[in-house]
Write a protein that holds these residues in place. Structure first.
Motif, short mmCIF file in Angstrom:
data_model
loop_
_atom_site.label_atom_id
_atom_site.label_comp_id
_atom_site.label_asym_id
_atom_site.label_seq_id
_atom_site.Cartn_x
_atom_site.Cartn_y
_atom_site.Cartn_z
N LEU A 260 0.83 -1.22 0.00
CA LEU A 260 0.00 0.00 0.00
C LEU A 260 0.86 1.26 0.00
O LEU A 260 0.51 2.27 -0.60
N GLN A 261 2.01 1.18 0.69
CA GLN A 261 2.93 2.32 0.67
C GLN A 261 3.46 2.58 -0.73
O GLN A 261 3.50 3.72 -1.19
N GLU A 262 3.87 1.52 -1.41
CA GLU A 262 4.42 1.67 -2.75
C GLU A 262 3.38 2.20 -3.73
O GLU A 262 3.71 2.86 -4.71
N LEU A 263 2.12 1.89 -3.47
CA LEU A 263 1.04 2.39 -4.32
C LEU A 263 0.56 3.77 -3.88
O LEU A 263 -0.41 4.29 -4.45
N ASP A 264 1.22 4.35 -2.85
CA ASP A 264 0.86 5.66 -2.31
C ASP A 264 -0.57 5.70 -1.77
O ASP A 264 -1.23 6.75 -1.78
N LEU A 265 -1.06 4.55 -1.30
CA LEU A 265 -2.40 4.51 -0.72
C LEU A 265 -2.37 4.80 0.77
O LEU A 265 -3.39 5.16 1.36
N ILE A 266 -1.21 4.62 1.40
CA ILE A 266 -1.02 5.04 2.78
C ILE A 266 0.31 5.78 2.86
O ILE A 266 1.20 5.58 2.02
N SER A 267 0.46 6.63 3.85
CA SER A 267 1.69 7.42 3.98
C SER A 267 2.80 6.59 4.60
O SER A 267 2.56 5.52 5.17
N TYR A 268 4.02 7.10 4.49
CA TYR A 268 5.16 6.42 5.11
C TYR A 268 5.06 6.48 6.62
O TYR A 268 5.57 5.60 7.32
N VAL A 269 4.39 7.52 7.14
CA VAL A 269 4.17 7.60 8.59
C VAL A 269 3.30 6.43 9.05
O VAL A 269 3.60 5.76 10.04
N THR A 270 2.21 6.19 8.31
CA THR A 270 1.33 5.07 8.65
C THR A 270 2.06 3.75 8.55
O THR A 270 1.92 2.87 9.41
N GLY A 271 2.86 3.60 7.49
CA GLY A 271 3.64 2.38 7.33
C GLY A 271 4.62 2.17 8.47
O GLY A 271 4.86 1.04 8.91
#
Length: 324
Positions: A260-271
């Motif tokens: 989801l991070q790589e698809l920019d669906l969630i932020s790096y903070v969330t990851g």
């Protein structure tokens, strides 16, 4: 997102991480509790296994010992890394990578050993008369060595590639987490693809072996009546299923979060928080519970622990008796 954009977001993550240090410390509470529970029981079970000659000869107890050793290594190392992260103590990049490499090997080893324990149970139930000839102590030791080699193979590839593509391996890092190591690598996307692909392959292989073993076990024993009511077999199955759930689900969550991070669906903070939450809670829970569960389920281990306790008590009482 370009490389500059990723580094800018990474800088925001560091700021967010430092601002929310209170949350980081709270996340350490279940980590410390699990480590304390593991340190309290794991050495006792290991001493019981290795001090009893008959237990040392059986494959299931050797596999159990390997699982507990891996869990202990993972728990101690994970807690050590998290304490350094929470206190903001920096470490050279190469040290961080090495610690994460050992952590990954220990976790993979634990999953593969648990899978081997399920397969061992299937062999013991299916061929009870030939079990000791099929899996003697020498073969069990070879299986454990193979598990270590397989567990280290994939992480070693990523570790070598990461070290080989860095310009400043001695530069200091204030946070030591796997996504950060990937972020600084020139082969970031290839490394991520290798990491996620190998994780999924590990999961599928272990899941197929465990599921097929349980299904075949049920088919072979369903007419024996051991699954009726609140039987010991049913209790053991439920307990093992729960432990396996906590072993495997965090891996799926981490892979899904990374995708989801790589698809920019969630932020790096969330990851970042997903990664830390999984590492501090769900990944630690089976390592804290396992020594208690296996010590209670295996009667021989329980008897050995009780005999060791009785022996210590006798040794304390003897000097007084002799003095009288």
């Amino acid at each position: 997102m370009g490389e500059d954009g990723r580094l800018r977001v990474l800088g925001q993550d560091f700021l967010f991480y430092k601002i929310n240090k209170v949350i980081v410390i709270k996340l350490m509470v279940p980590l410390i509790i699990c480590l304390f529970a593991s340190l309290l029981a794991t050495p006792v079970v290991l001493i019981a296994i290795f001090s009893n000659n008959s237990l040392r000869q059986e494959t299931r107890y050797l596999l159990l010992a390997n699982t507990l050793v891996n869990d202990l290594i993972y728990s101690v190392l994970n807690t050590f890394i998290d304490i350094l992260n929470a206190t903001g103590v920096g470490m050279p990049k190469v040290v961080c990578e090495t610690l994460l490499y050992v952590l990954t090997v220990a976790y993979c080893n634990g999953i593969l050993t648990v899978t081997a324990m399920v397969v061992d149970t299937y062999v013991a139930v299916s061929w009870p008369l030939h079990y000791h000839s099929l899996l003697p102590q020498s073969r069990a030791l070879k299986i454990i060595i193979c598990i270590w080699i397989i567990s280290a193979a994939s992480p070693s590839i990523i570790y070598i590639m990461t070290l080989g593509t860095q310009q400043n391996p001695l530069s200091m890092l204030s946070i030591c987490i796997l996504p950060l190591i990937f972020m600084f690598s020139f082969l970031r996307l290839p490394l991520l693809k290798i990491y996620y692909s190998l994780t999924v392959i590990y999961f599928i292989i272990c899941f197929v072996l465990i599921s097929s073993s349980y299904v075949m076990l049920y088919c072979k024993t369903k007419t024996s009546g051991i699954w009726t009511g609140n039987s010991r077999a049913r209790q053991t199955y439920l307990i093992h299923s729960m432990l396996l759930f906590f072993y495997f689900v965090p891996l799926l969550v981490l892979v899904a979060g990374g995708a989801l991070q790589e698809l920019d669906l969630i932020s790096y903070v969330t990851g970042l928080w997903i990664n830390m939450s999984m590492a501090n809670m769900l990944m630690m829970l089976p390592k804290a519970v396992s020594p208690y569960v296996y010590a209670l389920r295996y009667r021989e281990v329980t008897k050995t622990i009780q005999s060791l306790s009785l022996l210590r008590h006798i040794r304390r009482v003897n000097p007084t008796v002799s003095g009288v």
